[in-house]
Scaffold this active site. Structure first.
Site, PDB file in Angstrom:
ATOM      1  NE  ARG A  37      15.658   2.418 -10.910  1.00 31.75           N
ATOM      2  CZ  ARG A  37      16.282   3.552 -11.186  1.00 31.75           C
ATOM      3  NH1 ARG A  37      16.786   3.769 -12.386  1.00 31.75           N
ATOM      4  NH2 ARG A  37      16.394   4.493 -10.269  1.00 31.75           N
ATOM      5  CG  ASN A  51      19.346  10.322 -16.230  1.00 36.42           C
ATOM      6  OD1 ASN A  51      19.165  10.953 -17.265  1.00 36.42           O
ATOM      7  ND2 ASN A  51      18.418  10.124 -15.333  1.00 36.42           N
ATOM      8  CG  ASP A  52      23.344   5.788 -14.008  1.00 37.20           C
ATOM      9  OD1 ASP A  52      24.147   6.550 -13.449  1.00 37.20           O
ATOM     10  OD2 ASP A  52      22.375   5.284 -13.416  1.00 37.20           O
ATOM     11  NE  ARG A  94      15.166   7.990 -11.224  1.00 39.41           N
ATOM     12  CZ  ARG A  94      14.804   8.736 -12.278  1.00 39.41           C
ATOM     13  NH1 ARG A  94      13.633   9.290 -12.306  1.00 39.41           N
ATOM     14  NH2 ARG A  94      15.644   8.919 -13.278  1.00 39.41           N
ATOM     15  CB  CYS A 118      13.033   5.492 -18.286  1.00 41.47           C
ATOM     16  SG  CYS A 118      14.392   4.492 -17.663  1.00 41.47           S
ATOM     17  NE  ARG A 135      22.665  10.575 -12.615  1.00 40.16           N
ATOM     18  CZ  ARG A 135      21.716   9.650 -12.596  1.00 40.16           C
ATOM     19  NH1 ARG A 135      21.971   8.425 -13.036  1.00 40.16           N
ATOM     20  NH2 ARG A 135      20.521   9.922 -12.160  1.00 40.16           N
ATOM     21  CG  HIS A 186      18.116   9.977  -7.982  1.00 39.95           C
ATOM     22  ND1 HIS A 186      18.025   8.716  -7.453  1.00 39.95           N
ATOM     23  CD2 HIS A 186      18.141   9.802  -9.329  1.00 39.95           C
ATOM     24  CE1 HIS A 186      18.011   7.822  -8.443  1.00 39.95           C
ATOM     25  NE2 HIS A 186      18.086   8.463  -9.585  1.00 39.95           N
TER      26      HIS A 186
HETATM   27  C1  PEP Z   1      19.130   6.658 -15.774  1.00 36.06           C
HETATM   28  O1  PEP Z   1      20.235   6.304 -15.359  1.00 36.06           O
HETATM   29  O2  PEP Z   1      18.950   7.270 -16.847  1.00 36.06           O
HETATM   30  C2  PEP Z   1      17.905   6.370 -14.998  1.00 36.06           C
HETATM   31  C3  PEP Z   1      16.706   6.522 -15.517  1.00 36.06           C
HETATM   32  O3  PEP Z   1      18.058   5.996 -13.713  1.00 36.06           O
HETATM   33  P1  PEP Z   1      18.534   6.975 -12.518  1.00 36.06           P
HETATM   34  O4  PEP Z   1      18.441   8.383 -13.014  1.00 36.06           O
HETATM   35  O5  PEP Z   1      17.624   6.708 -11.392  1.00 36.06           O
HETATM   36  O6  PEP Z   1      19.941   6.517 -12.279  1.00 36.06           O
HETATM   37 MG    MG Z   2      20.390   4.983 -13.668  1.00 34.90          MG
END
Ligand code: PEP
Ligand code: MG
Length: 592
Positions: free
Chosen positions: A337, A463-464, A300, A511, A474, A193
């Site tokens: 979110r 990402n998750d 976020r 996203c 990650r 982040h």
């Molecule tokens: C993701 O997980 O791709 C996402 C957009 O949320 P974050 O990166 O805040 O976990």
């Molecule tokens: Mg996420």
């Protein structure tokens, strides 16, 4: 001059003086200008006085409630404050070496520990715990309200480049980013982040420079390139000049895309694609508008929890933030979110020092456990949307729930939101407010069709999704080579999501960071995605790629990619598109 090479994860070129933060950014070191010495000495004295007062209060309370013998422990700690080797020694170091109070105190503590160890005295070795207690209290009292690093940056002459082992997002969110021009971290990853935040602010980041906090001395001049990963320490005048030119070129390349800002994103064969922006810091909304975003696809909101004080997330404070965003973007939509935070963010982190609990109580799971924080946020969101609707005639808010695992969980969450609204007398205001689900857990991806029936819209958090599909943390740089967006397993899940959402006719977007990579967006268009949300600066770059893309070719490519044997095979498939993009970027003819 010394040169290091790390991994560039947020583009841009910057120069500035190093601020070094060792041990998770809580141990900050900086050399002072002559004028700063008195201020640091004053901070040290204030910390000592505050510590003394706290210890006396604790001692009196313990004496009353437990007994005088136990209270004497605190009397002994109070005496340590007057030990010439502790606060007085730190004071002498500030004066003699012109270093900040935190650094001086840390040095004095280490020296004192050395004395304790050398003496081998039983009485002294029993005092080690007391020394740790009292010195920890002193260090906290040096900066009672703020994260020490964020606080320090506010006092330094900009521009600075922060050098840290690892920089928690909760600390980065408190920085004054007009002063911080770059970031160098020993560990980290492109989807951490902190890196996401820096990227969205246009601040270059280099990660993976192990030993940087030791090798780089506070106050040294640094030049960093967040694309190539180069870091030059104490660059010569010549080198500084070359780096300035490099920065100019990077800026020119971006402004060459300026005329794309007002144009809609349409593929070469006429398929319309919607490009929205991700946002972390509400005050940075101008970047979203400048980039030509068609809305905010992901705010976020958990970054609000890091504002430096728990009061910043009161209901009225949140209504003000959300209403401001909705008004600034109107009539474009804004997707907020709900807090994707476990015990690592906000007021809990204040008490515990913070620890990211990846599999624990985070996202909607936390909300469903009757989390008061979630209830407050839902009320604030409904009120903000109602105010905008009254002012403009149309609500533009979309509420996005993170970390949803199943259709049943989504149903429960909606029920709970309805109950919160009812209890607050906001049931009518909730009506018509779109509530969507993030798809970022493989279980959700596999059941997209069922989830789509419970959600008004869906947004894929790649990402998750990648992290949980491939079992790769990650944020763990040791596994960087395994974190692979092009893994066929990931692509198959993405195809399943696209098919599931289309079957239920639900709006669907991506996203995660995949949406900011023009090559991967080409693949995603081939898989059926038509809406993307990304860091603002990526919007013109992705748009340029889309303008040259033929969606039918992308579809053929995606069909092959999901059947590919490996991520490497997918890379090979994408090479012709990558070459064409590169040729356009450097202004060469595409087939010459
Ligand atoms: C993701 O997980 O791709 C996402 C957009 O949320 P974050 O990166 O805040 O976990
Ligand atoms: Mg996420």
């Amino acid at each position: 001059m010394t040169k290091y090479n790390g991994r560039g994860v947020a583009p841009g070129v910057a120069m500035g003086r190093a601020v070094v933060a060792a041990r998770d950014a809580r141990d900050v070191r900086y050399r002072l200008a002559a004028s700063g010495v008195d201020r640091e000495r004053q901070r040290l004295r204030a910390a000592r006085d505050r510590t003394r007062q706290q210890l006396e209060e604790i001692s009196a309370r313990v004496s009353r409630t437990v007994g005088p013998a136990q209270a004497s422990i605190f009397a002994a700690q109070t005496m340590m404050l007057d030990d010439p080797l502790l606060v007085s020694r730190a004071d002498a170091l500030i004066r003699a070496e012109r270093i900040n109070a935190d650094w001086a105190l840390q040095r004095a503590i280490e020296e004192l520990h050395g004395v304790f160890a050398r003496e081998g005295d039983a009485w002294l070795s029993e005092r080690v715990g007391d020394l740790a207690d009292v010195s920890g209290r002193l260090q906290r009292n040096l900066r009672p309200d703020q994260d020490p690093l964020a606080d320090l940056i506010r006092e330094l002459e900009p521009p600075v480049i922060v050098v840290a082992r690892e920089l928690p997002a909760s600390v980065a969110a408190q920085f004054d980013w007009t002063r911080v021009r770059g970031l160098v971290c020993e560990v980290g990853s492109p989807t951490h982040h902190t890196v996401i935040l820096a990227r969205s602010l246009g601040v270059p980041v280099v990660i993976g420079l192990s030993g940087a906090t030791q090798a780089i001395t506070p106050g040294q001049l640094l030049a960093i390139d967040g694309m190539s990963g180069e870091v030059a320490v104490d660059p010569t005048e010549d080198v500084q000049e070359r780096w300035k030119q490099r920065a100019e070129l990077a800026r020119a390349a971006l402004s060459a895309l300026d005329d794309l800002r007002g144009r809609p994103a349409v593929t070469a064969d006429g398929v319309r694609v919607v490009l929205e922006a991700n946002l972390e810091i509400a005050d940075e909304i101008a970047r979203v508008l400048d980039a030509g975003a068609e809305g905010i696809g992901l705010y976020r909101s958990e970054f609000l929890l890091d504002a430096g004080h728990p009061d910043s997330t009161g209901e009225d404070a949140q209504v003000a933030v959300y209403s401001g965003m909705l008004a600034a973007m109107a009539p474009k939509p804004v997707t907020i979110r709900t807090f994707d935070a476990g015990e690592d963010r906000g007021d809990v982190a204040w008490r515990t020092g913070g620890h990211r609990d990846r599999f624990g109580l985070r996202g909607i799971r936390s909300g469903l456990q009757h989390d008061e924080r979630f209830r407050t946020q839902i009320r604030a969101l409904i009120r903000a949307n109602a105010a905008t609707t009254r002012a403009t005639g149309a609500g533009t808010l979309r509420v996005l729930l993170p970390f949803v695992t199943s259709a049943e969980e989504m149903r429960d969450a909606r029920r709970m939101i309805a109950a919160i609204a009812r209890e607050a007398g906001l049931a009518a205001e909730l009506e018509g407010l779109p509530i969507g689900a993030m798809i970022e857990v493989p279980a959700a991806a596999l059941t997209t069709d069922a989830l789509a029936r419970e959600a008004d819209f869906l947004s894929v958090g790649t990402n998750d999704l990648i992290q949980y599909t491939l079992a790769v943390d990650r944020t763990d740089e040791r596994l960087a080579g395994h974190y692979e967006p092009m893994a066929p397993a990931v692509l198959r899940l993405l195809r399943l999501i696209a098919v599931g959402a289309r079957g239920e006719d639900r709006p669907l977007s991506v996203c995660g960071e995949m949406a900011a990579d023009p090559l991967l967006v080409s693949l995603l268009v081939g898989l059926g995605f038509r809406r993307f949300s990304m860091t603002p600066s990526a919007i013109p770059i992705v748009k340029r790629a889309l303008l040259a893309l033929d969606s039918r070719e992308a579809r053929t490519l995606a069909r092959h990619a999901v059947r590919a044997a490996s991520a490497e095979a997918v890379h090979q498939l994408l090479l012709p598109i990558a070459d064409a993009m590169h040729a356009r970027a450097v202004g060469q003819p595409e087939n010459g």
